[in-house]
Write an enzyme that holds these catalytic residues in place. Sequence first.
Site, PDB file in Angstrom:
ATOM      1  N   ALA A  82       0.832  -1.206   0.000  1.00  0.00           N
ATOM      2  CA  ALA A  82       0.000   0.000   0.000  1.00  0.00           C
ATOM      3  C   ALA A  82       0.865   1.254   0.000  1.00  0.00           C
ATOM      4  O   ALA A  82       2.044   1.230   0.361  1.00  0.00           O
ATOM      5  CB  ALA A  82      -0.911  -0.006   1.226  1.00  0.00           C
TER       6      ALA A  82
ATOM      7  N   GLY B  87       0.594  -5.364   0.911  1.00  0.00           N
ATOM      8  CA  GLY B  87      -0.502  -5.447  -0.044  1.00  0.00           C
ATOM      9  C   GLY B  87      -0.088  -6.065  -1.361  1.00  0.00           C
ATOM     10  O   GLY B  87      -0.925  -6.622  -2.088  1.00  0.00           O
TER      11      GLY B  87
ATOM     12  N   GLU C  63      -0.434  -9.692  -0.720  1.00  0.00           N
ATOM     13  CA  GLU C  63      -1.867  -9.968  -0.619  1.00  0.00           C
ATOM     14  C   GLU C  63      -2.508  -9.998  -2.005  1.00  0.00           C
ATOM     15  O   GLU C  63      -3.424 -10.793  -2.260  1.00  0.00           O
ATOM     16  CB  GLU C  63      -2.542  -8.913   0.263  1.00  0.00           C
TER      17      GLU C  63
ATOM     18  N   GLU D 246       3.519  -5.479   7.717  1.00  0.00           N
ATOM     19  CA  GLU D 246       2.657  -4.416   8.251  1.00  0.00           C
ATOM     20  C   GLU D 246       2.825  -4.195   9.749  1.00  0.00           C
ATOM     21  O   GLU D 246       2.677  -3.072  10.246  1.00  0.00           O
ATOM     22  CB  GLU D 246       1.184  -4.728   7.951  1.00  0.00           C
TER      23      GLU D 246
END
Length: 698
Positions: A63, A104, A107, A127
């Site tokens: 992200a 992310g 992910e 994270e």
Amino acid sequence: MTATARLIRHDDVGVIEFDNPPVNALALGLRVGLSAALDAALADPSIVAIVLAGAGRMFCGGADLREFNTPAAAQPPATTDLRTRMERAPKPVVAAIHGSALGGGLEMALACHYRVAAAGTQLGLPEVRRGLLPGGGGTQRLPRLVGVATALEMIVGGEPVDAARARAIGLVDEVVDGDVRAAAVAFARGKAAAGGSHPVVSARTASIDEPEVFFKTSRERVAKEARGLEAPLECVACVEAATRLPFEEGIAFERARFRVLVEGTQSKALRHLFFAERAAARIPGIPEDLPTRPIRRVGVIGAGTMGGGIAMSLANAGLEVVQLETTREALDKGRTTMSRNWGASVEKGRLSKAEMDARLARVRGTLSYDELADVDLVVEAVFEDMAVKKQVFATLDAVCRPGAILASNTSRLDIDEIARATKRPQDVIGLHYFSPANVMRLLEVVRGAASAPDVIATSMAFGRATAKLPVLVGNCEGFVGNRMLSAYVREAGFLLEEGASPAQVDGALQRFGLAMGPFRMGDLAGLDIGWAGRKRTAATRPKHLRYSKVADRICELGRFGQKTGAGWYRYEAGSRTPVSDPLVEQIVRQCADEAGIVRRTVADQEIVERTMYALVNEGAKILAEGIALRASDVDLVYVNGYGFPAWRGGPMFHADTIGLREVADRVREFHAKHGEWWTPAPRLLELAAAERRFNQGE
């Protein structure tokens, strides 16, 4: 360049390429581009399979942290929706992973049907290091793919795994040595030709034997290892949810816990430090493309605790080191210590014996200054005495080649005075390492009045190249860290005279989150170091200001801390456990009586406020004087050098979190009650009056 994703045809396979340098972060523009490319690829009947790939040096770094807590984070398309669409795609979707897939990015790869990775690729969910948990399905998909125990280890630890390990645990389907994009295209084409359905991670189940025992034990371990941190325990809760709840309910639970963390102070503090590290590399007035001096061979003067640690950190970075000492015995002792330290890493499996031998071979001992004639940089790490250091630098000036950088590891002394001992003050700078130098990341780069711009730029680059966190600071007594430490230790000493005990002060500050309180820290570092500094500056100390004699009285008894078996505490033979000592209490009471101080009960809250706000007030003065470039630089120094809890973001960020108006009010109260030491910093008062923050706009 605008962040985006584009569809590139490879005959009957559509490659969707992430393009958002430098790490292909999943910013709004990239998400919009990915959504459009996915629509086009799914709608085109001539495209039989889809490959996700990253432009540049990596697949995807996750992200875009800059969008967190901003409207952009909530604007569609959401990454959760994009992942769902990929999982439900009737065509095979393959992730072609190179460089790294983190957060992310991983992910996104977990939502693909298959994953192909280049050898050496790093994959992970870091994270937790930003005070968060994987909020894009990572806590729900990873346990279903690699198993609960392995997933929990990756998520709570935040450490990435390489492609080989990823293949072994089932995280990727194939590892290739060559062109990973071409391999993924061929892999996708083969899966399309085979027909049938494609594996969906979210359709799997996550289970583990005796889940109640496993998660209870995991919580206890994590709570102990991650003292004070919220995110690791939330990660455990989310992985447990993956074993108890259907996937959609687990995703909802994960998102709810993520929202709590992303709005919380801890995550904001850790993200503040993340961006602070990047800001610290930018030096006003020094262009980023300014040519730096090449550093290949480095001299280190001293083979003691500090000199040996510095030599180790340089050898770890692959540099050739010439280490100077005054006796062969000192050199041999230093080499034995280095060998023992590296040997411990070999025993723990963190280093191979061959690499240990290579690092030792990079450090060459000498008793002659002449051996430093061709070094590119030399770091002096001798005793903290100005006369000794000036003598060393005069000798270096005569021996070292023109253009060599002459650096002092002084923790407090005047860099300009040291530079005046040479005929090349423009080549002199401070490189203040923190002990143990082979472990601690922080490096205060102390700019002298005459330090040349390329010397500053080279020193900053040198710090980064040797795995340090360099922060540029100005020249004053103690620079940033030790100058602030003096104010902190001063208040701790005053609190003793007023009624607290060393154990109470240390306990209150450890519960606040510090790694160690000031008295335990002093005993560990050695009380004689601070004593020498106090004696050196005694003549300039204002006589009208309050001064606690307790520390001096303790040192006069030869109590220098753990190394002498006694300091602020007593230590049993062979033990590092502090034991409260009635003799110290007796000295404290005697000093308080001599100073006319009536002792009282001191609350833990006052201990925290007096010590923390002393840091903040001094930090505000440092900023106003230009000793630090930014409030975030002050935070970096104190978090990375002095055990301040990272999850509080540093003393200046902590003050911002409380609110500067409240902090300023308390400082005024302390000024009225405790006198001139507490004169409020004008910068603090100005920002408080304007309802601004130290870190506003940084």
